[in-house]
Design an enzyme around this catalytic site. Structure first.
Site, PDB file in Angstrom:
ATOM      1  N   ARG A   1       0.834  -1.213   0.000  1.00 58.87           N
ATOM      2  CA  ARG A   1       0.000   0.000   0.000  1.00 58.87           C
ATOM      3  C   ARG A   1       0.866   1.259   0.000  1.00 58.87           C
ATOM      4  O   ARG A   1       0.548   2.232  -0.686  1.00 58.87           O
ATOM      5  CB  ARG A   1      -0.935   0.017   1.208  1.00 58.87           C
ATOM      6  CG  ARG A   1      -2.030  -1.033   1.130  1.00 58.87           C
ATOM      7  CD  ARG A   1      -2.819  -1.086   2.417  1.00 58.87           C
ATOM      8  NE  ARG A   1      -1.903  -1.471   3.499  1.00 58.87           N
ATOM      9  CZ  ARG A   1      -2.116  -1.234   4.784  1.00 58.87           C
ATOM     10  NH1 ARG A   1      -3.204  -0.607   5.179  1.00 58.87           N
ATOM     11  NH2 ARG A   1      -1.251  -1.627   5.697  1.00 58.87           N
TER      12      ARG A   1
ATOM     13  N   ASN B   1      -6.085  -2.768   2.424  1.00 58.37           N
ATOM     14  CA  ASN B   1      -6.096  -4.222   2.524  1.00 58.37           C
ATOM     15  C   ASN B   1      -7.526  -4.715   2.643  1.00 58.37           C
ATOM     16  O   ASN B   1      -8.349  -4.096   3.321  1.00 58.37           O
ATOM     17  CB  ASN B   1      -5.319  -4.684   3.758  1.00 58.37           C
ATOM     18  CG  ASN B   1      -3.826  -4.535   3.603  1.00 58.37           C
ATOM     19  OD1 ASN B   1      -3.313  -4.368   2.504  1.00 58.37           O
ATOM     20  ND2 ASN B   1      -3.113  -4.588   4.711  1.00 58.37           N
TER      21      ASN B   1
END
Length: 93
Positions: A20, A38
């Site tokens: 990320r 996520n």
């Protein structure tokens, strides 16, 4: 150039490897707005909005495997219309 938004789901070893954060860095470098987060199934959801050429570059980067620590098995994407105004590129929890 036209503005577009996509939503993508990245599958593979993409959680716990900085995926990320590096996606955020790459998206910011390309001038995109959106987020990465996520999901419970182990994938990462990415929403990216901006000039179509820049969004395409991020998609290629994702499909090419993202950060070196990750292993991308599959990327699915589709056009997206966010229900909110996106500013910057953020990591969502």
């Amino acid at each position: 150039m036209s503005k577009v938004c996509i939503i993508a789901w990245v599958h593979g070893r993409v959680q716990g490897v900085g995926f990320r954060y590096t996606t955020q860095h790459e998206a910011q470098r390309l001038g995109l707005t959106g987020y990465a987060r996520n999901l419970d199934d182990g994938s990462v959801e990415v929403v990216a909005c901006g000039e179509s050429e820049q969004v395409d570059k991020l998609m290629k980067w994702l499909k090419d495997g993202g950060p070196r620590s990750a292993r991308v098995d599959r990327v699915l994407s589709e056009p997206h219309r966010p229900g909110e105004e996106l500013t910057g590129f953020r990591i969502r929890y």
